[in-house]
Write a protein that holds these residues in place. Sequence first.
Motif, PDB file in Angstrom:
ATOM      1  N   PRO A  40       0.794  -1.229   0.000  1.00 30.78           N
ATOM      2  CA  PRO A  40       0.000   0.000   0.000  1.00 30.78           C
ATOM      3  C   PRO A  40       0.826   1.278   0.000  1.00 30.78           C
ATOM      4  O   PRO A  40       0.275   2.363  -0.217  1.00 30.78           O
ATOM      5  N   ASP A  41       2.133   1.183   0.257  1.00 31.26           N
ATOM      6  CA  ASP A  41       2.942   2.401   0.330  1.00 31.26           C
ATOM      7  C   ASP A  41       2.976   3.095  -1.024  1.00 31.26           C
ATOM      8  O   ASP A  41       3.220   2.477  -2.061  1.00 31.26           O
ATOM      9  N   THR A  42       2.747   4.404  -1.026  1.00 30.74           N
ATOM     10  CA  THR A  42       2.787   5.179  -2.263  1.00 30.74           C
ATOM     11  C   THR A  42       3.639   6.425  -2.044  1.00 30.74           C
ATOM     12  O   THR A  42       3.915   6.818  -0.917  1.00 30.74           O
ATOM     13  N   GLY A  43       4.020   7.022  -3.158  1.00 32.48           N
ATOM     14  CA  GLY A  43       4.772   8.274  -3.075  1.00 32.48           C
ATOM     15  C   GLY A  43       6.254   8.096  -2.878  1.00 32.48           C
ATOM     16  O   GLY A  43       6.997   9.084  -2.866  1.00 32.48           O
ATOM     17  N   GLN A 321       9.272  -6.667   2.925  1.00 34.50           N
ATOM     18  CA  GLN A 321       8.415  -7.735   3.437  1.00 34.50           C
ATOM     19  C   GLN A 321       8.020  -8.734   2.348  1.00 34.50           C
ATOM     20  O   GLN A 321       7.177  -9.605   2.571  1.00 34.50           O
ATOM     21  N   GLY A 322       8.615  -8.572   1.164  1.00 32.11           N
ATOM     22  CA  GLY A 322       8.320  -9.490   0.070  1.00 32.11           C
ATOM     23  C   GLY A 322       7.055  -9.169  -0.697  1.00 32.11           C
ATOM     24  O   GLY A 322       6.634  -9.945  -1.563  1.00 32.11           O
TER      25      GLY A 322
END
Length: 479
Positions: A40-43, A321-322
């Motif tokens: 979910p990480d963006t930016g 985390q893969g």
Amino acid sequence: MGQEISHPTFTEAEFQSFSEHLDDETRLLEQWFRDGTFAPDTGVCGLELEGWLLDRNWQPAPENESFLQALNDPLVVAELSRFNFEIHTQPQPRHGRMFQQIHRQLCAIWGRCERHGAHLGLIPLQIGILPTLKDDVMTVANMSPLQRYHALNQRVLESRRGSPLRIDISGDHDRLNVIHHDVMTEAATTSLQIHVQVDEAHAVRFFNAAQVLAAPMVASCANSPYLFGHELWEETRIPLFEQSVSVPAFCDREGHLVERVTFGTHYLEHSVMELFRENRDAFPVLLPELMPGESPRLAHLRLHNGTIWRWNRPLLDFDGQGRPTLRLEHRVTPAGPSLPDVVGNILLFYGLVHHFAQLEDAPEHRLPFEHTLANFYQAARHGLAATVFWLDGHEHDLRRLLLDELLPAAADSLARLGIAAEDIDTYLHDIVAPRIRSGQTGAAWQKQFIARHGADFRHLTRAYHQHQASQRPVHQWTL
């Protein structure tokens, strides 16, 4: 294409097996898109910056092996030619001073390159195309010794059935027309590649926004007006790259030939998966390197994607985390002219792509793809003097459009994203905006220098290096 391969030639059985792996991995990727498997990480923002190695006579020096060995830095790696190298920075998650941090990393790595280069009598330089470069040094003898480059060269020529590569570029007052029997002219095109991590749900909007923004980005960053002594486009890298690895792939919906270096044929409609299906179905495999064992990280798919050079390209990777991640790689910008300019260019794209991807009325609904395509090549050819069609259906002077609409939009977008006012002021208001107001891009400065001093490309390159070493942005450079 940063991945090394084990051997430069391949059997029919290897092509067949690779295609089967590619098909399996494409189906697995489709499942990941359906299941929302991506991180979910963006930016998160990263970059690749390509550089030249010069000798004390300001000529290209084919010494990247000794240079990289002395440097011994995993963030600095080989490129296609022995004259070139590429640096990476650690990707930065979005935070207030992320661009200051990118700048600090670049300064630290570039400083090490300069110090180690000096011990070897080498001068590192960031520029789109080296002005002192001559056609006769662009040969396989000066190709980096990595297997992947020699295999790529062989496969491109095989795909062309032995037909040589023609470099035919016309500027407003000059024309270059030469024949090459290898892909080495691609090494003349050194670039800044900007990476932005996006989430799968919004990736279509980001990709289409990057396509729309290719024209203003290539014009505002232009730094490649000369090739082999000929004055051609403001950003000659664009046609040169396309012609250097000219390999026909397929015909689009209108019957136009699409090659492996491409702007594309249409906007995305529903998913970035459309591009990975196109990779599998329309682009023949170039390098069928088989990976041992199972490939849960899509190694074959990623290698194949690396041999298709879209000007805006989706990239797959994996976090700590893969989990799979999806990145947008914006490839239209050249290296240089200075590190402050490089960071300013990254910030400009970062702000604008978020702005356009989040507009309520998607820009791809207002600007037909054929106009976006034409805008890109007009901007590469004419730089800030280009005229482009825009979202309102009218033609605009590109420089005026940047000043009146795009720079304010970038500033607002960056502020909404939580970027510190100090970074917005430093890199947008004090570096990018004055460059566009003055019209003094790297390409414009080079052309003005030659107009004043004559066609002495050694003198030009020496002066360019002196200014670059001063760490002043290009709009402050004198002639």
